[in-house]
Design an enzyme around this catalytic site. Structure first.
Site, PDB file in Angstrom:
ATOM      1  N   LYS A 155      -1.261  11.531   4.620  1.00  0.00           N
ATOM      2  CA  LYS A 155      -1.774  12.895   4.507  1.00  0.00           C
ATOM      3  C   LYS A 155      -3.010  12.773   3.636  1.00  0.00           C
ATOM      4  CE  LYS A 155       2.787  14.868   5.040  1.00  0.00           C
ATOM      5  NZ  LYS A 155       3.863  15.671   4.479  1.00  0.00           N
ATOM      6  N   ARG A 193     -11.043  -1.574  -6.100  1.00  0.00           N
ATOM      7  CA  ARG A 193     -10.933  -0.834  -4.840  1.00  0.00           C
ATOM      8  C   ARG A 193     -10.777  -1.805  -3.674  1.00  0.00           C
ATOM      9  NH1 ARG A 193     -11.340   3.883  -2.551  1.00  0.00           N
ATOM     10  NH2 ARG A 193     -12.279   4.066  -0.501  1.00  0.00           N
ATOM     11  N   ASP A 215       0.858  -1.180   0.000  1.00  0.00           N
ATOM     12  CA  ASP A 215       0.000   0.000   0.000  1.00  0.00           C
ATOM     13  C   ASP A 215       0.895   1.232   0.000  1.00  0.00           C
ATOM     14  OD1 ASP A 215      -2.448   1.589   0.503  1.00  0.00           O
ATOM     15  OD2 ASP A 215      -1.518   1.905   2.467  1.00  0.00           O
ATOM     16  N   ARG A 216       0.383   2.357  -0.460  1.00  0.00           N
ATOM     17  CA  ARG A 216       1.202   3.573  -0.531  1.00  0.00           C
ATOM     18  C   ARG A 216       1.034   4.440   0.714  1.00  0.00           C
ATOM     19  NH1 ARG A 216      -0.131   8.178  -4.824  1.00  0.00           N
ATOM     20  NH2 ARG A 216      -1.066   9.082  -2.971  1.00  0.00           N
ATOM     21  N   ASP A 217      -0.101   5.115   0.825  1.00  0.00           N
ATOM     22  CA  ASP A 217      -0.314   6.112   1.880  1.00  0.00           C
ATOM     23  C   ASP A 217      -0.430   5.449   3.249  1.00  0.00           C
ATOM     24  OD1 ASP A 217      -0.372   8.099  -0.118  1.00  0.00           O
ATOM     25  OD2 ASP A 217      -2.500   7.723  -0.466  1.00  0.00           O
TER      26      ASP A 217
END
Length: 193
Positions: free
Chosen positions: A24, A113, A15-17
């Protein structure tokens, strides 16, 4: 052509964030991007261990018209450039721009998603990935659920939203403080979680 088991690759879906970068809300400005300490090193360790590194990230800000798909691409190119400075790389980037309450063509029901496994399944198809030998690492229950649905092992990190979701993950999911600890549990298990 059907590939034999030995031709399939191991991957770590990340995952990124909240996992690679500091969480953020609706991040898309390059100047707001900030790595979580140890994340570039973690990705480099995965590269060196022979894993494909595949980022899979929900980006509902596109559906909500906070930013565009072009903005997502700009940020991903920036992250790739910063990782290259540390000798690390991401082999493939996948993102879901959809959201049920989004606008226009982005509000459609989708299979990508998270917690749905669509991004992982598409990456497996495109890159000959053996999902049973692969791992999903993220900071949300949705990341873990996507990994389990795709047939991967799962790691939840406590960064981002992970500390709040920790009590909700199944016992089969490894929980680590951050991405570096999670990666070390894979590539250097004796160094622990």
């Amino acid at each position: 052509m059907v590939l034999g088991k030995s031709a399939l690759k191991r991957a770590v879906f990340v995952d990124r964030d909240g996992t690679i970068n500091v969480e953020k809300e609706y991040l898309y400005h390059v100047e707001d991007f900030e790595f979580i300490p140890g994340a570039p090193q973690a990705l480099r360790l995965l590269n060196e261990a022979g894993f494909l590194v595949v980022v899979v990230t929900n980006q509902s800000g596109v559906a909500r018209r906070y930013y565009t798909e072009e903005d997502v691409g700009i940020l991903h190119r920036h992250i790739a450039t910063e990782l290259a400075k540390t000798g690390a790389r991401v082999d493939a980037w996948y993102y879901c721009p959809h959201h049920p309450s989004g606008r226009g063509s982005y509000s459609l029901p989708c299979r990508c998603r998270k917690p749905l496994p669509g991004m992982l399944l598409e990456a497996a198809r495109c890159h000959n990935i053996d999902l049973a030998e692969s791992v999903m690492i993220g900071d949300r229950l949705a990341d873990v659920e996507a990994g389990i649905a795709a047939g991967c092992r799962t790691i939840l990190v406590r960064t981002g939203y992970g500390a709040a979701d920790e009590a909700r993950v199944s016992p089969v999911t490894v929980v680590c403080d951050d991405l570096l600890a999670g990666v070390l549990s894979l590539v250097r298990p004796h160094e622990g979680v």
